[in-house]
Design an enzyme around this catalytic site. Structure first.
Site, PDB file in Angstrom:
ATOM      1  N   ASP A   9       0.726  -1.924   4.595  1.00 50.45           N
ATOM      2  CA  ASP A   9       1.914  -1.055   4.644  1.00 50.45           C
ATOM      3  C   ASP A   9       3.168  -1.884   4.943  1.00 50.45           C
ATOM      4  OD1 ASP A   9       0.078   1.035   4.386  1.00 50.45           O
ATOM      5  OD2 ASP A   9      -0.014   1.395   6.547  1.00 50.45           O
TER       6      ASP A   9
ATOM      7  N   ASP B  85      -0.891   6.003  -5.705  1.00 49.11           N
ATOM      8  CA  ASP B  85      -1.979   6.949  -5.974  1.00 49.11           C
ATOM      9  C   ASP B  85      -1.464   8.021  -6.933  1.00 49.11           C
ATOM     10  OD1 ASP B  85      -3.744   5.957  -3.661  1.00 49.11           O
ATOM     11  OD2 ASP B  85      -1.867   6.449  -2.661  1.00 49.11           O
TER      12      ASP B  85
ATOM     13  N   GLU C 271      -3.912   3.735  -8.590  1.00 47.53           N
ATOM     14  CA  GLU C 271      -5.176   4.290  -8.080  1.00 47.53           C
ATOM     15  C   GLU C 271      -5.330   5.731  -8.552  1.00 47.53           C
ATOM     16  OE1 GLU C 271      -6.059   4.171  -3.840  1.00 47.53           O
ATOM     17  OE2 GLU C 271      -7.820   5.422  -4.230  1.00 47.53           O
TER      18      GLU C 271
ATOM     19  N   GLU D 142       0.834  -0.745  -4.905  1.00 48.38           N
ATOM     20  CA  GLU D 142      -0.268   0.203  -5.131  1.00 48.38           C
ATOM     21  C   GLU D 142       0.257   1.616  -4.949  1.00 48.38           C
ATOM     22  OE1 GLU D 142      -3.703   2.737  -3.532  1.00 48.38           O
ATOM     23  OE2 GLU D 142      -1.851   2.173  -2.518  1.00 48.38           O
TER      24      GLU D 142
ATOM     25  N   HIS E 162       0.835  -1.206   0.000  1.00 44.91           N
ATOM     26  CA  HIS E 162       0.000   0.000   0.000  1.00 44.91           C
ATOM     27  C   HIS E 162       0.873   1.261   0.000  1.00 44.91           C
ATOM     28  CE1 HIS E 162      -2.702   2.813   2.430  1.00 44.91           C
ATOM     29  NE2 HIS E 162      -3.355   2.621   1.293  1.00 44.91           N
ATOM     30  N   ARG E 163       0.808   2.009  -1.107  1.00 42.90           N
ATOM     31  CA  ARG E 163       1.679   3.186  -1.305  1.00 42.90           C
ATOM     32  C   ARG E 163       3.154   2.754  -1.264  1.00 42.90           C
ATOM     33  NH1 ARG E 163      -1.544   7.205   2.996  1.00 42.90           N
ATOM     34  NH2 ARG E 163      -3.616   6.387   2.526  1.00 42.90           N
TER      35      ARG E 163
ATOM     36  N   LYS F  32      -6.483   9.132  -8.317  1.00 41.27           N
ATOM     37  CA  LYS F  32      -6.993   9.990  -7.248  1.00 41.27           C
ATOM     38  C   LYS F  32      -7.445  11.341  -7.807  1.00 41.27           C
ATOM     39  CE  LYS F  32      -6.491   8.628  -2.789  1.00 41.27           C
ATOM     40  NZ  LYS F  32      -6.715   7.188  -2.835  1.00 41.27           N
TER      41      LYS F  32
ATOM     42  N   HIS G  48      -0.545  10.781  -2.483  1.00 40.30           N
ATOM     43  CA  HIS G  48      -1.879  10.387  -2.013  1.00 40.30           C
ATOM     44  C   HIS G  48      -2.825  11.559  -1.792  1.00 40.30           C
ATOM     45  CE1 HIS G  48      -4.916   9.352   1.008  1.00 40.30           C
ATOM     46  NE2 HIS G  48      -4.933   8.175   0.421  1.00 40.30           N
TER      47      HIS G  48
HETATM   48  O1  G3P Z   1      -6.658   1.245  -3.117  1.00 38.84           O
HETATM   49  C1  G3P Z   1      -6.725   0.902  -1.781  1.00 38.84           C
HETATM   50  C2  G3P Z   1      -6.402   2.086  -0.908  1.00 38.84           C
HETATM   51  O2  G3P Z   1      -5.187   2.633  -1.328  1.00 38.84           O
HETATM   52  C3  G3P Z   1      -7.478   3.115  -0.945  1.00 38.84           C
HETATM   53  O3  G3P Z   1      -7.318   4.074   0.038  1.00 38.84           O
HETATM   54  O4  G3P Z   1      -6.842   6.348   0.737  1.00 38.84           O
HETATM   55  O5  G3P Z   1      -5.098   4.602   0.955  1.00 38.84           O
HETATM   56  O6  G3P Z   1      -5.713   5.474  -1.288  1.00 38.84           O
HETATM   57  P1  G3P Z   1      -6.181   5.157   0.104  1.00 38.84           P
HETATM   58 MG    MG Z   2      -4.536   4.270  -2.605  1.00 35.27          MG
END
Ligand code: G3P
Ligand code: MG
Length: 230
Positions: free
Chosen positions: A222, A38, A102, A36, A9-10, A104, A50
């Site tokens: 994470d 953003d 993702e 992943e 995540h990120r 955004k 993000h």
């Molecule tokens: O795509 C899953 C997650 O990344 C969505 O929430 O706010 O962390 O981008 P966020």
């Molecule tokens: Mg995300």
């Protein structure tokens, strides 16, 4: 039991500044299956960040969309890292793992599809190494219209829970629910639609085990080692 996919995540954001190349590198080293990130589009370039504002993750100020590309690229996104472009992330990953982009910011669908098409046509990537996801259903619709071969996933949070009609109509690949929305009923409904289920954001082994028992396909974390290192 089927393999539970690990989405960093990120990037490995529990270890390195989120959405930076060092977080991406670390995630690959830790064995993540997917990274992943953003994105926002600024002056035609996709930037990996993000928040819509700069203060939390950089030494800059103001809204991302109100700044020039040159200013944004001059900032420190943590430990001396720049805000990366999505192209830099693709180069860094170099086909070793998949990339979940993702969307955004506004108007991100067109540049994202263009870049994915380029890496698929010219640099040996395949479409199944990408997933484009978003809370923003208009952006997802645009992706599908521009290139139906690109896999799309709808991100589902507490505010916009209903996604089934949209999924049916737009041929989605996956649903990405916030962890607290996931129970047996949620899983059953997603399965009926033929969707993969990737859950965010989960940082404890206990919660990962619960979700694995429920039968989800992947988890955003994470700390990729919690899944990949087992
Ligand atoms: O795509 C899953 C997650 O990344 C969505 O929430 O706010 O962390 O981008 P966020
Ligand atoms: Mg995300």
């Amino acid at each position: 039991m089927k393999k539970l996919l690990c989405f960093a995540h990120r990037g490995a954001s529990g270890h390195e500044p989120e959405n930076t190349l060092s977080a991406v590198k670390r995630a690959v080293e830790l064995g993540a299956d997917w990274i992943e990130v953003d994105v926002y589009a600024v002056e035609g370039e996709l930037l990996v960040i993000h928040d819509d504002r700069l203060e939390r993750t950089t030494n800059g100020t103001g809204y991302v969309m109100e700044r020039t590309l040159a200013y944004l690229r001059s900032l420190d996104a943590g430990k001396g890292q720049r805000i990366p472009t999505l192209r830099e992330v693709f180069e860094c990953v170099d086909r070793r793992v998949g990339v979940n982009v993702e969307l955004k910011g506004p108007d991100t669908a067109y540049p994202a599809v263009t870049l994915i098409n380029e890496y698929t046509c010219d640099y040996g990537w395949s479409y199944n190494q990408f997933i484009v996801s978003s809370f923003n259903r208009r952006q997802l619709r645009r992706v599908k219209i521009m290139n139906p071969d690109i896999r799309t996933g709808v991100v589902v949070d507490g505010i916009r829970r209903r996604y089934t009609r949209f999924a049916r109509k737009h041929g989605l690949f996956s649903v990405h629910p916030r962890v607290d929305l996931v129970d047996a009923k949620f899983i059953q409904r997603a399965r009926e639609l033929g969707l993969k289920i990737f859950v965010f954001t989960v940082n404890t082994s206990q919660e990962i085990a619960r979700l694995e028992r429920l039968g989800v396909d992947g988890i955003f974390t994470d700390f990729p080692e919690l899944i990949a290192g087992r």
